[in-house]
Every structure is written in C-alpha cells, then in structure tokens.
Design an enzyme around this catalytic site. Structure first.
Site, PDB file in Angstrom:
ATOM      1  N   CYS A   1      56.114  96.335  -7.769  1.00 47.46           N
ATOM      2  CA  CYS A   1      55.354  97.129  -8.742  1.00 47.46           C
ATOM      3  C   CYS A   1      55.942  96.908 -10.218  1.00 47.46           C
ATOM      4  CB  CYS A   1      54.906  98.654  -8.395  1.00 47.46           C
ATOM      5  SG  CYS A   1      54.611  99.530  -9.513  1.00 47.46           S
TER       6      CYS A   1
ATOM      7  N   CYS B   1      55.747 100.338 -12.027  1.00 46.69           N
ATOM      8  CA  CYS B   1      56.655 101.607 -11.233  1.00 46.69           C
ATOM      9  C   CYS B   1      58.755 101.238 -11.506  1.00 46.69           C
ATOM     10  CB  CYS B   1      56.314 101.521  -9.464  1.00 46.69           C
ATOM     11  SG  CYS B   1      55.403 101.178  -8.691  1.00 46.69           S
TER      12      CYS B   1
END
Length: 118
Positions: free
Chosen positions: A34, A37
């Site tokens: 991600c 993230c």
C-alpha cells in the site's frame, strides 16, 4: 528508533485494549503493498514522538492479521482507528497530512501536560 510499535492478532488485545488504558491508542491498519500506507509512516512516527505523553501509536498488517482486520470491519488501507479505554472512538481512512491527523484527534486526546513549574 521507531515510536510506532507493530502489533498482531496475538497481542492486539494486550497492546491496544488493555495495557495502556490511560492513553488513547491510534492503530494504523496497513499493508506492505500500500503506497499511501508507506507515505503515512513518517507522519505517524513524528506524531508518536511528539505526542508520546498523550498517545500511543501502533500498526497492524492486514494481510498477516486477518482476525483483527475483520473484527473491526477494516475495508481499506490505510485506516487509522483510535481506541480509548479499549473501545474504538474514531476512524479515518486514507493518508492525510500531520496537521489534519492532529486536528482530527484533538477532541479525543487528553490535555497536554504543562511543562511549566509553578
């Protein structure tokens, strides 16, 4: 030195719900794949260091810890979920700048301790 602790399905209850009932705990639900993230990591590190007297920050990998992810209905990464006294009280989805995270948390964080001596 990291100020954001990794937790798992095994120790989530101890680290988030129990041991630090005096401090709110911000949980970052994250994944290795991600990009947002990863963008959020240095932001949360800075907040964890600056607010260590008022907030504990942990992260949990959704791919390796499906029980906790399902338990709290996390459908997207990154998801930030704030727990106070063992209960989720606020949830935020997506990467955001530090100032917005702090603004979103200001109503649930304990007051800052005064460093002045009286």
């Amino acid at each position: 030195m990291t100020h954001v602790t990794d937790v798992s399905d095994t120790d989530f209850d101890t680290e988030v719900l129990g041991a630090h009932a005096d401090l709110p705990v911000l949980v970052k639900f994250t994944a290795d794949w991600c990009p947002p993230c990863r963008q959020l990591t240095p932001v949360l590190e800075a907040i964890a260091e600056e607010e260590r007297d008022r907030l504990k920050i942990v992260q949990i990998n959704v791919d390796h810890n499906p029980q906790t992810t399902i338990r709290y209905g996390v459908m997207a990464t990154p998801t930030l979920m704030l727990f106070r006294a063992g209960e989720p009280v606020k949830s935020m989805v997506g990467a955001r700048p530090k100032r917005l995270i702090l603004k979103d948390l200001e109503d649930v964080l304990p007051p800052a301790r005064s460093s002045a001596t009286g």
